[in-house]
Design an enzyme around this catalytic site. Structure first.
Site, PDB file in Angstrom:
ATOM      1  N   GLU A 124     -10.078   4.207   3.904  1.00 21.82           N
ATOM      2  CA  GLU A 124      -9.213   4.963   3.007  1.00 21.82           C
ATOM      3  C   GLU A 124      -9.655   4.631   1.592  1.00 21.82           C
ATOM      4  O   GLU A 124      -9.575   3.480   1.158  1.00 21.82           O
ATOM      5  CB  GLU A 124      -7.731   4.626   3.223  1.00 21.82           C
ATOM      6  CG  GLU A 124      -7.237   5.028   4.604  1.00 21.82           C
ATOM      7  CD  GLU A 124      -5.714   5.143   4.725  1.00 21.82           C
ATOM      8  OE1 GLU A 124      -4.986   4.532   3.924  1.00 21.82           O
ATOM      9  OE2 GLU A 124      -5.265   5.873   5.638  1.00 21.82           O
ATOM     10  N   ASP A 131       0.847  -1.185   0.000  1.00 23.23           N
ATOM     11  CA  ASP A 131       0.000   0.000   0.000  1.00 23.23           C
ATOM     12  C   ASP A 131       0.887   1.242   0.000  1.00 23.23           C
ATOM     13  O   ASP A 131       1.805   1.350   0.811  1.00 23.23           O
ATOM     14  CB  ASP A 131      -0.909  -0.012   1.229  1.00 23.23           C
ATOM     15  CG  ASP A 131      -2.059   0.956   1.081  1.00 23.23           C
ATOM     16  OD1 ASP A 131      -2.474   1.229  -0.061  1.00 23.23           O
ATOM     17  OD2 ASP A 131      -2.558   1.444   2.115  1.00 23.23           O
ATOM     18  N   GLU A 178      -9.380  12.622   8.009  1.00 21.33           N
ATOM     19  CA  GLU A 178      -9.130  13.925   7.384  1.00 21.33           C
ATOM     20  C   GLU A 178     -10.432  14.712   7.272  1.00 21.33           C
ATOM     21  O   GLU A 178     -10.475  15.912   7.527  1.00 21.33           O
ATOM     22  CB  GLU A 178      -8.578  13.746   5.971  1.00 21.33           C
ATOM     23  CG  GLU A 178      -7.203  13.149   5.886  1.00 21.33           C
ATOM     24  CD  GLU A 178      -6.845  12.869   4.446  1.00 21.33           C
ATOM     25  OE1 GLU A 178      -6.497  13.806   3.720  1.00 21.33           O
ATOM     26  OE2 GLU A 178      -6.931  11.696   4.033  1.00 21.33           O
ATOM     27  N   HIS A 237      -3.277  13.983   1.210  1.00 19.11           N
ATOM     28  CA  HIS A 237      -3.487  13.022   2.293  1.00 19.11           C
ATOM     29  C   HIS A 237      -2.266  12.943   3.205  1.00 19.11           C
ATOM     30  O   HIS A 237      -2.389  12.982   4.434  1.00 19.11           O
ATOM     31  CB  HIS A 237      -3.799  11.641   1.712  1.00 19.11           C
ATOM     32  CG  HIS A 237      -3.823  10.544   2.724  1.00 19.11           C
ATOM     33  ND1 HIS A 237      -4.808  10.422   3.674  1.00 19.11           N
ATOM     34  CD2 HIS A 237      -2.959   9.514   2.968  1.00 19.11           C
ATOM     35  CE1 HIS A 237      -4.569   9.358   4.448  1.00 19.11           C
ATOM     36  NE2 HIS A 237      -3.441   8.798   4.040  1.00 19.11           N
ATOM     37  N   ASP A 259      -8.951   0.662   2.140  1.00 26.03           N
ATOM     38  CA  ASP A 259      -7.944   0.255   3.115  1.00 26.03           C
ATOM     39  C   ASP A 259      -8.469   0.606   4.502  1.00 26.03           C
ATOM     40  O   ASP A 259      -8.152   1.643   5.074  1.00 26.03           O
ATOM     41  CB  ASP A 259      -6.648   1.006   2.791  1.00 26.03           C
ATOM     42  CG  ASP A 259      -5.572   0.798   3.841  1.00 26.03           C
ATOM     43  OD1 ASP A 259      -5.571  -0.247   4.490  1.00 26.03           O
ATOM     44  OD2 ASP A 259      -4.723   1.703   3.988  1.00 26.03           O
ATOM     45  N   ARG A 271      -7.692   3.841  13.451  1.00 30.41           N
ATOM     46  CA  ARG A 271      -6.722   4.914  13.719  1.00 30.41           C
ATOM     47  C   ARG A 271      -6.141   4.866  15.117  1.00 30.41           C
ATOM     48  O   ARG A 271      -4.991   5.275  15.329  1.00 30.41           O
ATOM     49  CB  ARG A 271      -7.379   6.275  13.492  1.00 30.41           C
ATOM     50  CG  ARG A 271      -7.915   6.493  12.107  1.00 30.41           C
ATOM     51  CD  ARG A 271      -6.821   6.427  11.062  1.00 30.41           C
ATOM     52  NE  ARG A 271      -7.376   6.624   9.729  1.00 30.41           N
ATOM     53  CZ  ARG A 271      -6.687   6.416   8.610  1.00 30.41           C
ATOM     54  NH1 ARG A 271      -5.426   5.989   8.658  1.00 30.41           N
ATOM     55  NH2 ARG A 271      -7.251   6.614   7.430  1.00 30.41           N
ATOM     56  N   GLU A 310      -9.129   4.377  -2.097  1.00 29.69           N
ATOM     57  CA  GLU A 310      -7.931   4.239  -2.925  1.00 29.69           C
ATOM     58  C   GLU A 310      -8.293   3.555  -4.242  1.00 29.69           C
ATOM     59  O   GLU A 310      -9.363   2.981  -4.388  1.00 29.69           O
ATOM     60  CB  GLU A 310      -6.887   3.360  -2.214  1.00 29.69           C
ATOM     61  CG  GLU A 310      -6.558   3.778  -0.794  1.00 29.69           C
ATOM     62  CD  GLU A 310      -5.362   3.036  -0.192  1.00 29.69           C
ATOM     63  OE1 GLU A 310      -4.666   2.299  -0.925  1.00 29.69           O
ATOM     64  OE2 GLU A 310      -5.137   3.206   1.012  1.00 29.69           O
ATOM     65  N   LYS A 363      -4.319  -1.914  10.276  1.00 29.76           N
ATOM     66  CA  LYS A 363      -4.725  -2.075   8.877  1.00 29.76           C
ATOM     67  C   LYS A 363      -5.000  -3.532   8.506  1.00 29.76           C
ATOM     68  O   LYS A 363      -5.768  -3.784   7.568  1.00 29.76           O
ATOM     69  CB  LYS A 363      -3.584  -1.603   7.958  1.00 29.76           C
ATOM     70  CG  LYS A 363      -3.107  -0.181   8.178  1.00 29.76           C
ATOM     71  CD  LYS A 363      -3.924   0.805   7.386  1.00 29.76           C
ATOM     72  CE  LYS A 363      -3.219   2.157   7.299  1.00 29.76           C
ATOM     73  NZ  LYS A 363      -3.978   3.080   6.434  1.00 29.76           N
ATOM     74  N   GLN A 400      -3.590   2.075  15.109  1.00 31.21           N
ATOM     75  CA  GLN A 400      -2.472   2.496  14.263  1.00 31.21           C
ATOM     76  C   GLN A 400      -1.574   3.519  14.959  1.00 31.21           C
ATOM     77  O   GLN A 400      -0.340   3.420  14.914  1.00 31.21           O
ATOM     78  CB  GLN A 400      -3.029   3.082  12.962  1.00 31.21           C
ATOM     79  CG  GLN A 400      -1.978   3.517  11.953  1.00 31.21           C
ATOM     80  CD  GLN A 400      -2.595   4.232  10.741  1.00 31.21           C
ATOM     81  OE1 GLN A 400      -3.813   4.315  10.607  1.00 31.21           O
ATOM     82  NE2 GLN A 400      -1.749   4.725   9.853  1.00 31.21           N
ATOM     83  N   THR A 421      -8.958  -5.352   4.036  1.00 28.36           N
ATOM     84  CA  THR A 421      -8.826  -4.476   2.875  1.00 28.36           C
ATOM     85  C   THR A 421      -9.860  -4.991   1.880  1.00 28.36           C
ATOM     86  O   THR A 421      -9.903  -6.192   1.621  1.00 28.36           O
ATOM     87  CB  THR A 421      -7.418  -4.603   2.249  1.00 28.36           C
ATOM     88  OG1 THR A 421      -6.439  -4.326   3.248  1.00 28.36           O
ATOM     89  CG2 THR A 421      -7.244  -3.663   1.066  1.00 28.36           C
TER      90      THR A 421
END
Lengths: 390, 390
Positions: free
Chosen positions: A180, A106, A339, A113, A214, A218, A182, A234, A221, A238
């Site tokens: 996420e 990844d 975000e 970002h 993904d 948080r 992607e 993570k 992480q 996925t």
């Protein structure tokens, strides 16, 4: 024999032809291609055992000349009539994970970002971007065993977290569960250990693209990721969309990346354009909350693959690499909720409710489209998953 | 029929019986077991197609009861006479990568190693250990496609590096090529997505152990690793020994880990001892330069597997996880040259020469032994590789 109906404005016209793995109530998973609202059974249409496999890997391994040959043959076939027993309405099939994932890497290729996450995770640093960020596509290996497709429920992960005011870490279900948005790229033809793939060889190796979510915890992480990067935050899931759009379908979407300054090292430079004008939409419980623009990505997928192999690492059929979260400069273009809600400080409106991170029962769908020839558009479909309680 | 000769003091007596994949000049790779200086052809000795496969995965997937059954049968067989056509002198066989690697995760479980690297990579930090280190086994996913076995040459990787005084990164062959002496653990029976493996369930899932060399390009790693961890600095090669020593052979090696303070969270605690008293030796061009003691490892492999799955990540047959560099408290117990030479500042004597990092043509062999029953010892063999120029 039937002529395949393609509804006016369909995102799955003859210029798309994405591949997937499907089954029906009384048949085994095998390869299909989507045309309009139909799925064509490739194992019926071609005399090639690769299409009877439960993943696209054997077909992908046949290489670019064969991909082109099958695509051309399909275009001819759907111009005419197709045998009835090779055609299924999309509503009657179950779609499966389209590839057997080899290595999953990844990346982190959106400047918006990376800057936003730098500000949120490392507020003490004056520059939100790390010094290496504009010199190489930063990436890390993720877990292949938990790559799933659309429709698979995501169980909220448990793990350790430690808030700034906690004396010791606590264990429990993640309270900052995020997505996420992607794009993912799938390697068809690998490269042996000790060899390199140049950016201009991208299309000889990359079979196609999918939408990728993904999923990210948080809180887990933030506590675990120093110094070796994300792991359990993570690795629980996925998800990728079930249709792999072949690279050949993205010709009209190819654009320059944003200007890369400083100039990349020679191994990251090519003469081909591999920026991609793909528009994503993130839907939270049925409400679109963000529209991330892939066109903004700083590093191209061709550069990501070149970087992955420049040290001689082998690549293989089924390798999957993610672009990293796609975030545009505007708030409603951010591809991760950390975000979008600025670390949870600015909740977003989701229909009649507000949200910061994901709640149990929430459903996320990410869709994407790209320009096709002559002003048309092609679709990637969607990756849609629901959160189950821990 | 032949009685298998086992030399006095052999590290491959009836209490070891490691599994591997071998071939001869005129036969295909298949499963074998090492006894003394012989390899027994399991595909001849057992009426089970799993042993005709070119990896141990199908056998490993059969589960612990079957592993015990085969081991017991082998002990009985080698007490008696074995059919001549099932026995090969070790010198006549080629050994192959024993497993098809699914996900590869590398941990960081030696307190001495993590402290040494903290001092070298982050000298500005007062505490060399990160705040999370004593709360969880820190690890990251590595690249499965470049796991190779003993005898495979390692090509010096190219990549970006940037010294503290360089204005911009430069590209070229790594000038700080290093090893990491580790043990690797192989998952036989996986666990579905959404489930967890407890530390006390370790032996139901872990098939056995190998020696692992996590080749590392320190210059590439130092530049790339912030914030997402090592990628190209590690992904060019990982080598493992060709014999997988079954967990059942390590009964006499099981010890407590060092005291874990603070007390780990409940999901990391078990009642079984899974520290392991394994002694490694690192040989550089024929000279032993280090003897890393696995007994010093802070986190046990059972804790590493429990941590990997606690967030619901699926595990699979063929998953490989590395312990991280094994370093004891003494200088000549350090399992990586960056520690042994203190970042290159203190060269080591290698026969008549001195070395900091690896030079082209250098050969590294890592061997390991552990206590067997009744004062005997068992061997893991070795993983031996040579550096080729970029």
């Amino acid at each position: 024999m039937t002529k395949i109906a393609i509804p006016e404005g369909s995102l799955f016209g003859p210029d798309n032809l994405p591949y997937g793995i499907f089954s029906t109530a009384d048949s085994e998973p095998r390869a299909g291609v989507r045309v309009g609202d139909s799925v064509l059974d490739l194992s019926q249409l071609f005399d090639d055992i690769v299409f009877a496999e439960p993943s696209l890997n054997a077909f992908m391994a046949q290489g670019r000349a064969r991909w082109d040959e099958v695509r051309a043959a399909l275009k001819t076939m759907i111009d005419g009539d197709v045998a009835d027993d090779a055609v299924y309405p999309i509503a009657d099939v179950t779609l499966h994970l389209p590839i057997e994932v080899a290595d999953y890497v990844d990346f982190y290729a959106s400047e918006n970002h990376a800057s936003n996450l730098g500000r949120l995770f490392r507020p003490q640093n004056p520059d939100p971007l790390m010094p290496n960020w504009k010199h190489l596509p930063v990436g890390y290996h993720g877990r292949s065993s938990t790559v799933v497709t659309s429709g698979v429920d995501i169980v909220r992960p448990c793990g350790q977290r430690k808030g700034p005011n906690d004396e010791a870490p606590v264990f429990g279900p993640s309270i900052r569960l995020d997505i996420e948005a992607e794009m993912g790229f799938v390697v068809g033809v690998g490269s042996p250990m000790g060899s390199q793939i140049t950016p201009d060889e991208f299309a000889d190796h990359c079979f196609g693209a999918v939408i990728l979510n993904d999923w990210s915890a948080r809180d887990i992480q933030a506590w675990e990721y120093v110094p070796l990067g994300p792991n359990l935050g993570k690795s629980f899931a996925t998800s990728i969309s079930p249709w792999v759009v072949p690279l050949a379908a993205l010709e009209a979407a190819r654009i320059d990346t944003p200007v890369q300054d400083p100039e990349p090292l020679p191994y990251l430079k090519g003469s081909e354009k591999w920026g991609l004008d793909i528009d994503l939409a993130v839907e939270w419980n049925g409400h679109i909350v963000s529209r991330p623009p892939y066109a903004q990505m700083y590093w191209s997928p061709a550069q990501m693959l070149a970087h992955t192999s420049v040290n001689g690492a082998a690549t293989r059929t089924g390798d999957l690499f993610g672009s990293g979260t796609i975030s545009g400069p505007e708030k409603d273009q951010r591809g991760a909720f950390i975000e979008l809600t600025w670390g949870g400080a600015e909740p977003v409106q989701v229909g009649d409710e507000t949200r910061t991170f994901l709640e149990d029962g929430d459903e996320i769908a990410i869709s994407a489209t790209a320009p096709g020839p002559n002003g048309t558009r092609i679709g990637f479909g969607e990756v849609r998953n629901r959160i189950l309680p821990a």
